[in-house]
Write a protein that holds these residues in place. Structure first.
Motif: not given
Lengths: 116, 208
Positions: B31-35, B39-40, B43-44, B47, B50-51, B54-55
């Motif tokens: 990830l980079e600071e792209n406006e 990016l959503d 990152m989604g 995430y 990650d989930e 976790d499961r």
């Protein structure tokens, strides 16, 4: 500690809690944060300033959704990554009591307009 | 919000999706600071991974817990079966009775013999009645194991009696050499007890 709390007053005289947030937030940190705002700071206006590079674990992200029940909350960040993280966390909540800003003054002005 | 479609970012997204699709959830989109809206998505996906981790961790922990519980239950069951398989009863001072049920293999015979010999010594038993009412058939290894048990009881100075031998079991005992031991066989446990008590002078001699 990823959180630093200060009790301050807005330009219009409304007391609020300013929290500086940085580093890696895990579930314990998230629990502590939520406990503050559903406990001693319940219904207090909150201004969280989240530093660039702040990251949240999956469990922390889920737990922070409980902040939905807290008072008006403005977050200030100039990091696209942090903003995106917060957008994803709050996407399903649609909470009118919560907004993200790039500018602290704008955030304070918005907080001042919110009912306690 | 602007959207900068960069070939490199799309390529990376696809690589991460393909890798995750093969079961490796440790991979992440850089990830980079792209406006921008991409990016959503980037990152989604992180995430979501990650989930999944976790499961997976929760499932592994539950699986481990279930395995531990299953092992514990198996151990308890084994202990229970072992306890139930050697119900040595003192039917009279110095007289022990052991009803045998089910198949007796070498391992079970060894356990039964060990428990029985311990009781013979502890009770200073003069007689041991082995009741075979619950033994429907004698498996290949059962008879030699039973005969070893009888010999061991004899070595401790106790007399062994067999009861409840079923008609279909009797020929098997003869075939396997059981009659060489000259063990007294009686129809029922009560017959054996009556005989023993008569031996001890407690009862009148029953019919033999």
């Amino acid at each position: 500690m990823p959180f630093r709390y200060e009790e301050l007053v807005t330009p219009r005289g409304r007391p609020y809690v300013r929290v500086h947030v940085s580093g890696d937030i895990d579930i314990r940190d998230a629990e502590e944060y939520v406990a503050k705002f559903l406990g001693p700071y319940l219904r207090r206006h909150v201004l969280s300033v989240v530093a660039s590079g702040t990251e949240y674990t999956a469990r922390a992200r889920k737990h922070l959704l409980a902040m939905n029940d807290a008072g008006p909350h403005a977050t200030v960040t100039n990091s696209a990554l942090v903003r995106t993280a917060i957008n994803l966390m709050t996407r399903s909540q649609d909470n009118p009591n919560y907004r993200v800003f790039a500018d602290e003054l704008a955030a304070l002005a918005w907080l001042d307009e919110q009912e306690a | 919000m602007s959207l900068t479609i960069s070939h490199a970012r799309i390529h990376e997204l696809l690589n991460v999706l393909v890798t995750a699709g093969s079961g490796d959830y440790d991979v992440r989109v850089r990830l980079e600071e792209n406006e921008d809206a991409l990016l959503d998505v980037e990152m989604g996906i992180n995430y979501l991974l990650d989930e999944l981790i976790d499961r997976r961790d929760q499932n592994e922990a539950q699986e481990e817990e279930l395995l531990t519980r299953a092992r514990q239950l198996a151990r308890q069951q084994e202990e229970l079966v072992q306890a139930l398989s050697t119900p040595v009863i003192v039917v009279w001072p110095g007289v022990l009775a052991l009803p045998l049920v089910g198949r007796i293999d070498d391992a079970r015979a060894a356990t039964i013999t060990s428990a029985l010999l311990e009781r013979v010594t502890a009770e200073q038993a003069t007689h041991v009645i082995l009741d075979l009412t619950g033994v429907a058939a004698i498996a290949g290894a059962t008879m030699p194991a039973l005969l070893r048990m009888v010999r061991a009881i004899g070595l401790l100075g106790a007399r062994c009696l067999l009861t409840g031998i079923r008609p279909e079991v009797a020929p098997q005992i003869v075939e396997l050499g059981g009659d060489d031991l000259h063990v007294r066989a009686l129809a029922q446990l009560s017959d054996a007890l009556a005989l023993v008590l008569a031996d001890k002078g407690v009862l009148d001699q029953p019919h033999r």
